[in-house]
Design a protein around this motif. Structure first.
Motif, PDB file in Angstrom:
ATOM      1  N   GLU A  23       0.844  -1.195   0.000  1.00  0.00           N
ATOM      2  CA  GLU A  23       0.000   0.000   0.000  1.00  0.00           C
ATOM      3  C   GLU A  23       0.879   1.245   0.000  1.00  0.00           C
ATOM      4  N   ARG A  24       0.536   2.173  -0.868  1.00  0.00           N
ATOM      5  CA  ARG A  24       1.228   3.464  -0.939  1.00  0.00           C
ATOM      6  C   ARG A  24       0.222   4.579  -0.655  1.00  0.00           C
ATOM      7  N   SER A  49      -0.547   7.034  -2.359  1.00  0.00           N
ATOM      8  CA  SER A  49      -1.265   7.412  -3.580  1.00  0.00           C
ATOM      9  C   SER A  49      -2.266   6.351  -4.031  1.00  0.00           C
ATOM     10  N   ASP A  50      -2.277   5.179  -3.400  1.00  0.00           N
ATOM     11  CA  ASP A  50      -3.187   4.098  -3.800  1.00  0.00           C
ATOM     12  C   ASP A  50      -4.624   4.392  -3.384  1.00  0.00           C
ATOM     13  N   VAL A 106       9.265  -0.077   2.608  1.00  0.00           N
ATOM     14  CA  VAL A 106       8.134  -0.152   3.524  1.00  0.00           C
ATOM     15  C   VAL A 106       8.524   0.424   4.887  1.00  0.00           C
ATOM     16  N   ASP A 144       4.624   4.409   2.760  1.00  0.00           N
ATOM     17  CA  ASP A 144       4.646   3.124   2.061  1.00  0.00           C
ATOM     18  C   ASP A 144       4.605   2.030   3.117  1.00  0.00           C
ATOM     19  N   GLN A 145       3.703   1.087   2.926  1.00  0.00           N
ATOM     20  CA  GLN A 145       3.496   0.056   3.940  1.00  0.00           C
ATOM     21  C   GLN A 145       2.994  -1.218   3.283  1.00  0.00           C
ATOM     22  N   ASP A 171      11.464  -1.326  -3.522  1.00  0.00           N
ATOM     23  CA  ASP A 171      10.620  -0.227  -3.980  1.00  0.00           C
ATOM     24  C   ASP A 171       9.171  -0.701  -3.986  1.00  0.00           C
ATOM     25  N   PRO A 172       8.372  -0.201  -3.058  1.00  0.00           N
ATOM     26  CA  PRO A 172       8.695   0.876  -2.132  1.00  0.00           C
ATOM     27  C   PRO A 172       9.433   0.359  -0.904  1.00  0.00           C
TER      28      PRO A 172
END
Length: 193
Positions: A84-85, A87-88, A137, A99-100, A134-135
């Motif tokens: 999950e980012r 921007s998602d 986390v 970022d996770q 990338d990403p």
């Protein structure tokens, strides 16, 4: 722990991934553990299962599904980790601020519970999260129904801590989210050196 191989699911194993998910949704704890129902899942077309398995398989970029495979080839359990980012599009819970990864779909067959399989599946999911280039986390999160004390106890033992974020259980695919029940967010933040 019995000799289980913990590994990512392969895209061509969608039928087996479907089977273990359907078994999970028939488990007595399913109403507290999943935002899905057996009836809704069994009605999904094969293409939906194929697409899902491709997205979370060894080569997929959206996440990873890990399975615990017994020496006889049977699957004793599964865990899915979704990237999950910020921007998602929000799928569930509070929006990502960093970022996770998000752990979902945890299931271990009754006969494998208490053998260390759950710990090994979680270890694989968390280690995979930290190893992503990338990403990068910043935390691994999950949600647990406020009435699922058994799962909460495991998550705390594993190192997850409650963040204080609580979100209403949504009404999804035949589940009634109008009863005021809440999902509680837990996380393991990235260690800073």
């Amino acid at each position: 722990m019995t000799d289980y191989l913990i590994r990512p699911v392969r895209a061509d194993e969608w039928q087996r991934a479907r089977a273990i998910r359907l078994d999970a949704l028939r488990d007595p704890a399913a109403p507290l553990a999943y935002l899905d129902t057996y009836e809704a899942a069994v009605a999904r077309p094969d293409e939906a299962w194929q697409e899902w398995s491709a997205r979370v398989s060894e080569g997929g970029a959206a996440g990873r599904q890990f399975i615990a495979e017994a020496p006889d080839g049977s699957w004793a359990g599964s865990i899915t980790v979704i990237v999950e980012r910020p921007s998602d599009e929000l799928r569930f819970g509070a929006p990502a601020k960093v970022d996770q990864t998000h752990i979902v779909g945890v299931y271990v067959r009754p006969e494998a519970r208490g053998t260390g399989v759950t710990e090994e599946l979680f270890r694989a999911g968390v280690e995979w999260s930290w190893a992503l280039p990338d990403p990068v986390v910043q935390r691994v999160r999950l949600y647990v129904h406020e009435d699922n004390g058994r799962a909460e106890a495991f998550y705390r033992r594993f190192g997850f801590v409650a963040t204080g974020v609580r979100v209403p259980v949504p009404g999804v695919d035949g589940l009634d989210g109008a009863d005021g029940a809440m999902e509680v967010e837990y996380e393991i933040p990235r260690a800073t050196a």
